[in-house]
Design a protein around this motif. Structure first.
Motif, PDB file in Angstrom:
ATOM      1  N   ASP A 286      -6.401  -9.562  11.594  1.00 26.33           N
ATOM      2  CA  ASP A 286      -6.899  -8.142  11.514  1.00 26.33           C
ATOM      3  C   ASP A 286      -6.002  -7.031  11.137  1.00 26.33           C
ATOM      4  N   HIS A 287      -4.796  -7.237  11.617  1.00 27.25           N
ATOM      5  CA  HIS A 287      -3.858  -6.085  10.977  1.00 27.25           C
ATOM      6  C   HIS A 287      -3.487  -6.397   9.685  1.00 27.25           C
ATOM      7  N   ALA A 288      -3.380  -7.742   9.385  1.00 24.37           N
ATOM      8  CA  ALA A 288      -3.005  -8.014   7.969  1.00 24.37           C
ATOM      9  C   ALA A 288      -4.237  -7.354   6.926  1.00 24.37           C
ATOM     10  N   LYS A 289      -5.245  -7.654   7.399  1.00 21.69           N
ATOM     11  CA  LYS A 289      -6.493  -7.508   6.670  1.00 21.69           C
ATOM     12  C   LYS A 289      -6.641  -5.715   6.436  1.00 21.69           C
ATOM     13  N   LEU A 290      -6.436  -5.185   7.662  1.00 19.76           N
ATOM     14  CA  LEU A 290      -6.356  -3.528   7.653  1.00 19.76           C
ATOM     15  C   LEU A 290      -5.309  -2.973   6.902  1.00 19.76           C
ATOM     16  N   LEU A 291      -4.068  -3.599   6.996  1.00 18.85           N
ATOM     17  CA  LEU A 291      -2.916  -2.937   6.150  1.00 18.85           C
ATOM     18  C   LEU A 291      -3.284  -3.296   4.680  1.00 18.85           C
ATOM     19  N   ASN A 292      -3.721  -4.375   4.272  1.00 18.77           N
ATOM     20  CA  ASN A 292      -3.810  -4.536   2.874  1.00 18.77           C
ATOM     21  C   ASN A 292      -5.014  -3.652   2.275  1.00 18.77           C
ATOM     22  N   TRP A 293      -6.050  -3.340   3.255  1.00 21.66           N
ATOM     23  CA  TRP A 293      -7.181  -2.399   2.870  1.00 21.66           C
ATOM     24  C   TRP A 293      -6.709  -1.033   2.769  1.00 21.66           C
ATOM     25  N   GLY A 294      -5.737  -0.711   3.493  1.00 21.96           N
ATOM     26  CA  GLY A 294      -5.204   0.683   3.706  1.00 21.96           C
ATOM     27  C   GLY A 294      -4.384   0.898   2.219  1.00 21.96           C
ATOM     28  N   TYR A 295      -3.700  -0.139   1.668  1.00 23.99           N
ATOM     29  CA  TYR A 295      -2.778   0.026   0.549  1.00 23.99           C
ATOM     30  C   TYR A 295      -3.671  -0.125  -0.765  1.00 23.99           C
ATOM     31  N   GLU A 296      -4.781  -0.875  -0.571  1.00 23.13           N
ATOM     32  CA  GLU A 296      -5.542  -0.752  -1.640  1.00 23.13           C
ATOM     33  C   GLU A 296      -6.395   0.375  -1.870  1.00 23.13           C
ATOM     34  N   ASN A 297      -6.873   0.939  -0.910  1.00 26.28           N
ATOM     35  CA  ASN A 297      -7.799   2.224  -1.118  1.00 26.28           C
ATOM     36  C   ASN A 297      -7.156   3.472  -0.942  1.00 26.28           C
ATOM     37  N   TYR A 298      -6.120   3.347  -0.147  1.00 27.10           N
ATOM     38  CA  TYR A 298      -5.493   4.792   0.319  1.00 27.10           C
ATOM     39  C   TYR A 298      -4.031   4.976  -0.348  1.00 27.10           C
ATOM     40  N   PRO A 299      -3.721   4.812  -1.518  1.00 26.08           N
ATOM     41  CA  PRO A 299      -2.345   4.815  -2.016  1.00 26.08           C
ATOM     42  C   PRO A 299      -1.751   6.311  -1.994  1.00 26.08           C
ATOM     43  N   LEU A 300      -0.519   6.419  -1.836  1.00 27.80           N
ATOM     44  CA  LEU A 300      -0.071   7.654  -1.998  1.00 27.80           C
ATOM     45  C   LEU A 300      -0.067   8.342  -3.370  1.00 27.80           C
ATOM     46  N   VAL A 301      -0.651   9.366  -3.578  1.00 27.55           N
ATOM     47  CA  VAL A 301      -0.568  10.044  -4.715  1.00 27.55           C
ATOM     48  C   VAL A 301       0.048  11.487  -4.834  1.00 27.55           C
ATOM     49  N   SER A 302       1.059  11.416  -5.794  1.00 35.17           N
ATOM     50  CA  SER A 302       1.769  12.755  -6.192  1.00 35.17           C
ATOM     51  C   SER A 302       0.864  14.037  -6.460  1.00 35.17           C
ATOM     52  N   LEU A 303       1.015  14.812  -5.763  1.00 27.09           N
ATOM     53  CA  LEU A 303       0.027  15.928  -5.809  1.00 27.09           C
ATOM     54  C   LEU A 303       1.274  17.335  -6.486  1.00 27.09           C
ATOM     55  N   VAL A 304       2.426  17.419  -6.016  1.00 23.74           N
ATOM     56  CA  VAL A 304       3.208  18.308  -6.284  1.00 23.74           C
ATOM     57  C   VAL A 304       4.715  17.657  -6.681  1.00 23.74           C
ATOM     58  N   GLU A 305       5.211  18.154  -7.628  1.00 26.93           N
ATOM     59  CA  GLU A 305       6.404  17.697  -8.032  1.00 26.93           C
ATOM     60  C   GLU A 305       7.401  18.649  -7.918  1.00 26.93           C
ATOM     61  N   ARG A 306       8.754  18.453  -7.086  1.00 29.97           N
ATOM     62  CA  ARG A 306       9.794  19.426  -6.813  1.00 29.97           C
ATOM     63  C   ARG A 306      10.264  19.984  -8.113  1.00 29.97           C
ATOM     64  N   GLY A 307      10.404  21.297  -8.260  1.00 28.23           N
ATOM     65  CA  GLY A 307      11.008  21.858  -9.519  1.00 28.23           C
ATOM     66  C   GLY A 307       9.830  22.314 -10.542  1.00 28.23           C
ATOM     67  N   LYS A 308       8.656  21.923 -10.480  1.00 26.73           N
ATOM     68  CA  LYS A 308       7.649  22.249 -11.203  1.00 26.73           C
ATOM     69  C   LYS A 308       7.006  23.558 -10.880  1.00 26.73           C
ATOM     70  N   SER A 309       6.681  24.164 -12.031  1.00 28.50           N
ATOM     71  CA  SER A 309       6.334  25.687 -11.832  1.00 28.50           C
ATOM     72  C   SER A 309       4.811  25.599 -11.183  1.00 28.50           C
ATOM     73  N   ALA A 310       4.457  26.583 -10.548  1.00 34.83           N
ATOM     74  CA  ALA A 310       3.353  26.987  -9.585  1.00 34.83           C
ATOM     75  C   ALA A 310       2.424  27.493 -10.676  1.00 34.83           C
ATOM     76  N   GLU A 311       1.133  27.199 -11.211  1.00 31.53           N
ATOM     77  CA  GLU A 311       0.534  27.799 -12.202  1.00 31.53           C
ATOM     78  C   GLU A 311       0.106  29.201 -11.597  1.00 31.53           C
ATOM     79  N   GLY A 312       0.409  30.268 -12.735  1.00 32.92           N
ATOM     80  CA  GLY A 312       0.176  31.578 -12.647  1.00 32.92           C
ATOM     81  C   GLY A 312       1.416  32.371 -12.182  1.00 32.92           C
TER      82      GLY A 312
END
Length: 388
Positions: free
Chosen positions: A260-286
């Protein structure tokens, strides 16, 4: 066409439309089942619970308790401390390191015995050393649980032996695992497969192998703790890291926990990958300001479109501005704040800091309040220092 056939056709059409709308709008991740009575899966960095099955049901947790014992001992004690084994500790029932009354061992080695071999004698000795007594240490455990945001837990002992007022939940244990795994000493201990420790009573060394089979069964596995009593049944917390993302899984009363742990871990990586939302040094809009830190968050594909960014600027006379912060970029998933990143001038020295994530914060269910409390204290101290 009969009335019955007409109704059946309409119902079938409605079902098809619902399925289509669900696919179009994003109906969430695919369902997954386990054999556990209760389970949870958490992204360690963000503290986001991405899966929960009866997650808030109070249950017995057996030796998963020792996760709390270890992190309290690491934070409140010194790893180089010499721990003396009392007769109460040496005679503790259940799984044991076979320590003898009067024996001495440093706290770090005793923690290895606690987490790899689940020694109840080590748990008692640690509790008496760090907390003054088992009862005093239990107070420290519950204080830490409150700090972490474990709202449905109560600890009565450091070992996990069944007691009426000793319980936790899958969600709470996931929060505890995520918190503890951020401590380097804790992470080092729980990912160790085998260690040799000096034995003052004999010529041979202690050789301790980790009971956590996930360390060998699952690629990237790096923790955490097994547990079992006759009443709690099989309990397990495991963790794994892939491509910089660490998940922790909790199952309570699960007869097929390794699978069950192997299944849940694989499920997590497949469905909830880390997504980059902010990059250091990039300008904030406006604005003319830039982000002082990177920010990533585990997201479903369909959730990316629901991310919003709100810029909040500080008045020039504010304490934040005097410290070099010009504002903050608040990130929201729908109506929920998931974190924030400070905004600074493009030439700020903070952009040269070695730790690229030192100035941002991730918001979990209890993380915002804890971050705010720390922030208030931090700013009060700085204000006192900067006051003329």
């Amino acid at each position: 066409m009969s009335k019955r056939k007409w109704v059946s056709g309409v119902l079938a059409l409605l079902c098809m439309l619902n399925l289509w709308n669900g696919a179009a709008l994003g109906a969430g991740p695919p369902e997954i089942g386990t054999h556990a009575e209760a389970a949870a899966l958490i992204d360690v960095q963000s503290g986001r619970l991405v899966y929960s099955k009866r997650g808030d049901r109070p249950m017995r947790i057996a030796s998963l308790t020792k996760i709390m014992t270890a992190i309290v001992a690491i934070e409140e004690g010194k790893l180089s401390d010499v721990v003396k084994v009392s007769s109460r500790a040496a005679g503790k029932e259940g799984s044991s390191l076979y320590l003898k009354a009067g024996q001495e061992m440093n706290l770090k080695h005793m923690l290895y015995g606690l987490m790899l071999r689940s020694g109840n004698d080590a748990a008692t000795a640690i509790a008496e050393h760090v907390g003054g007594s088992v009862e005093g240490f239990a107070v420290m455990m519950n204080r830490k649980a409150e700090q972490i945001g474990m709202e449905h837990s109560n600890f009565s002992n450091p070992s996990g032996l069944d007691e009426g007022e000793h319980f936790s939940t899958a969600n709470d244990m996931a929060k505890l695992a995520a918190y503890s795994l951020k401590n380097p000493s804790f992470q080092e201990i729980v990912q160790t497969k085998m260690i040799k420790v000096p034995n003052p009573n004999d010529s041979w060394e202690y050789t301790w192998f980790n009971k956590n089979k996930m360390l060998s069964l699952f690629e990237g596995s790096d923790g955490v703790k097994t547990g079992y009593t006759k009443l709690a049944k099989r309990c397990l917390v495991s963790s794994a890291t892939r491509s910089g993302q660490q998940f922790a899984v909790v199952t309570l009363n699960d007869g097929d926990d390794w699978a069950d742990h192997a299944k849940l871990l694989n499920w997590g990586y497949e469905n909830y990958p880390l997504v980059s939302l902010v990059e250091r040094g990039k300008s904030a809009e406006g604005t003319n300001f830039v982000a002082a830190a990177d920010f990533t968050y585990p997201l479903l594909k369909e959730e990316k479109e629901r991310i919003s960014r709100i810029t909040e600027l500080y008045p020039p006379e504010s304490l934040e501005a005097r410290l070099g912060e010009r504002g903050k970029l608040v990130l929201k998933l729908g109506d929920t704040v998931i974190g924030a990143v400070p905004l600074v001038d493009a030439g700020s020295p903070r952009l040269k800091a070695a730790d690229k994530s030192a100035f941002g914060f991730q918001a979990s269910e209890s993380g915002i309040s804890r971050w705010n409390e720390m922030n208030v204290v931090f700013r009060k101290v700085l204000k006192a220092m900067l006051s003329p």
